[in-house]
Motif scaffolding. Structure first.
Motif, short mmCIF file in Angstrom:
data_model
loop_
_atom_site.label_atom_id
_atom_site.label_comp_id
_atom_site.label_asym_id
_atom_site.label_seq_id
_atom_site.Cartn_x
_atom_site.Cartn_y
_atom_site.Cartn_z
N PHE A 225 -68.36 4.16 -0.70
CA PHE A 225 -67.28 5.30 0.05
C PHE A 225 -67.69 5.21 1.43
N TRP A 437 -64.89 12.47 -1.59
CA TRP A 437 -65.64 11.29 -2.37
C TRP A 437 -65.04 11.53 -3.96
N GLN A 440 -61.44 9.97 -4.08
CA GLN A 440 -61.43 8.58 -4.03
C GLN A 440 -61.85 8.01 -5.38
N GLU A 443 -59.12 8.57 -7.67
CA GLU A 443 -58.03 7.45 -7.52
C GLU A 443 -58.43 6.18 -7.93
N GLN A 444 -59.65 5.45 -7.77
CA GLN A 444 -59.86 4.32 -8.41
C GLN A 444 -59.92 4.38 -9.79
#
Length: 561
Positions: A225, A437, A440, A443-444
């Motif tokens: 990150f 964080w 993200q 989303e990944q």
């Protein structure tokens, strides 16, 4: 009743208890707790159930603080068979504290229905702190294990605050330090499925530790990150109030965010406050809820006396089991702290008891005479050790530890929602940073991107290097003379580790080997990598590196006739 009303009504009683209980045993016991908040439930809560048969790309396991946990009346999570689980979906239970972090990915940031958060049910009280925390750990693991059984591709984040922070730490430590069984499975879940751990007010924090333990940049950001949390690399002073709960995160190192505010005594207790440490341990073994609500009375007094008596007996037994204790540097206060840890296992007494001869006491043994010789030195160590290990105890007590940490509107236990300082290189609050964080990570997971853990990347690198440098060898044989018919005798295999060599020299007797272009199958899969659904497996093969290097070969050596 909200947190503000509760704290205003009880802060005075807490201070009275602090004064009455010498060094603040009750106060320290309260300090390690979370604020009490009223559980809120969905207005639609009913007997309807939500099943783990519904799969998500990522699920956050949310653990609230004291009193912040699902109660009866919520819509419980169940197994596909309808068995009730100790959890509720975040849509059916909400927390005034953790919601800002765990609900962030669903605020238009990820594909709908690809992410969810569940709140863990556990006692979340101080009637028996250790029992409450351990129940939370067990329930968190049960939830992850059950979801993973139905949805093996689901990834997890673990998020906890205050008392729930202790639950989150211990859960993450157990997950990260698992050892795989012979068939490669894990008792809880595969550590690679846990992509992030967020801990607010970590009572097990180690002194000098940055907010991202085990990461490449422990003061800046977790691995993977790129957003910086803060400038600089100065650690928050002090350590967690419960150092006995500290430990490494194993495979989860680099995927942990442990936030601590300067002044929050749950995670930033100053050094040299041994008596407060002892008081905190005592608070974990008594009904601190009753002590806070009722102060000292016959029932709470008996509970406290029982805990102190048990600790004292364990201390004397521990000393008796060490024949050379009088010669050691360990003080009696050190022993009390050690044996007051709830997980302490009493040792076996090894010092022999003096026997009687003809009804009279046997003379003092030589070892006991030696102890008496060391007595003055031991007393000196006790005095100096007590003073040096409590240099900051009186300042902490005089500054009202309860108010410093839990005071409404100013207590540092609530800084995580207001600790942004853009002028000094900290543009986001701790909660906002955690939300970014987690978003993200969700989303990944939604895109099916591989989990880029350090272990996986290192294995991939080793596999690639081994493929590049592994030579293809032929046997070097001695060419026989023209007049002999004896079969050639092979010489030892010649190997080389140089990845690029000149093209082999050939002769009429040793023609160049034919090169056959082939496309081998994926023979070296990269462990732990999870490719996008439908994509070929992620791996390293010899042909992938053929364009970058020439495969070294050996040639036959023709001796002079």
């Amino acid at each position: 009743m909200g947190i503000e009303d509760m704290n205003v009504g009880k802060s005075k009683r807490a201070r009275v208890a602090l004064s009455a209980f010498a060094i603040g045993a009750l106060g320290a016991g309260v300090v390690v707790a979370a604020p009490w908040s009223t559980p809120s439930t969905s207005t639609e809560a009913s007997i309807e159930l939500v099943s783990t048969a519904t799969c998500y790309d990522m699920v956050s396991i949310a653990i609230g603080g004291r009193g912040d946990t699902p109660r009866e009346g919520v819509k419980w999570l169940t197994t596909p068979e309808g068995e009730r689980l100790p959890a509720a979906m975040s849509g059916d239970y909400s927390s005034d504290w953790i919601d800002q972090a765990v609900r962030a990915p669903n605020n238009g940031n990820v594909v709908p229905d690809s992410y969810a958060a569940v709140y863990v049910e556990y006692p979340a009280d101080l009637a028996s702190y250790e029992n409450a925390v351990q129940t939370g750990v067990t329930n968190s693991q049960t939830i992850m294990r059950t979801i993973s059984a139905s949805c093996p591709k689901t990834r997890f984040a673990i998020v906890g605050y205050s008392e729930g922070a202790d639950v989150a730490r211990r859960t993450a430590m157990e997950v990260g330090n698992q050892v795989a069984s012979a068939d490669g499975t894990y008792g809880i879940v595969d550590p690679n499925q846990v992509v992030g751990v967020v801990i607010f007010a970590d009572a097990g924090r180690v002194a000098g530790e940055g907010p991202f333990p085990g990461a490449e940049n422990p003061f800046s950001n977790p691995d993977g990150f790129d957003t910086r949390y803060q400038n600089g690399n100065n650690a928050i002073p002090g350590q967690g109030a419960l150092p006995g709960t500290s430990g490494g995160f194993g495979a989860l190192d680099g995927r942990v965010a442990s936030f601590c505010s300067d002044g929050d005594l749950t995670c930033a207790l100053p050094a040299n406050t041994s008596l407060i440490h002892l008081a905190a341990n005592v608070g974990r073994q008594v009904n601190a809820d009753a002590l806070q609500n009722e102060n000292l009375n016959p029932a709470t007094g008996a509970d406290l006396a029982l805990a102190l008596g048990r600790i004292a007996v364990n201390a004397f037994n521990d000393i008796a089991s060490q024949p050379n204790w009088m010669q050691s540097d360990e003080t009696f206060l050190d022993v009390l702290i050690k044996v007051s840890e709830p997980g302490y296992k009493p040792g076996t007494v090894t010092t022999p008891v003096s026997a009687k001869v003809d009804g009279e006491q046997e003379p003092i043994e030589t070892g006991q005479m030696v102890d008496m010789v060391y007595l003055p030195q031991k007393i000196f160590k006790e005095i100096t050790g007590f003073i040096s290990s409590n240099q900051n105890t009186i300042p902490v007590v005089m500054n009202d530890p309860y108010g410093l940490t839990l005071a409404p509107g100013s207590g540092h236990h609530f800084d995580y929602w207001r600790d942004a300082d853009a002028a000094n290189g900290k543009p986001l609050t701790s909660v906002q940073y955690a939300a970014a964080w987690l978003t993200q990570l969700a989303e990944q997971a939604n895109r099916g991107e591989p989990v880029k853990t350090k272990e996986v990347q290192e294995k991939a690198g080793r596999a690639a290097v081994e493929t590049i440098v592994a030579p293809v060898t032929t046997s070097a044989t001695t060419t026989p003379k023209a007049t002999t018919t004896t079969p050639a005798t092979p010489s030892p295999i010649v190997t080389t580790t140089v990845p690029v060599v000149p093209a082999p020299v050939t002769t009429a007797e040793t023609p160049a080997p034919a090169v056959v272009a082939t496309t081998p199958e994926c023979t070296i899969p990269v462990e732990g990598e999870t490719p996008v659904e439908g994509a070929p497996p992620v791996c390293v093969t010899a042909t992938e590196t053929a364009a970058e290097s020439v495969v070294p070969t050996t040639t036959e050596v023709v001796p002079a006739p």
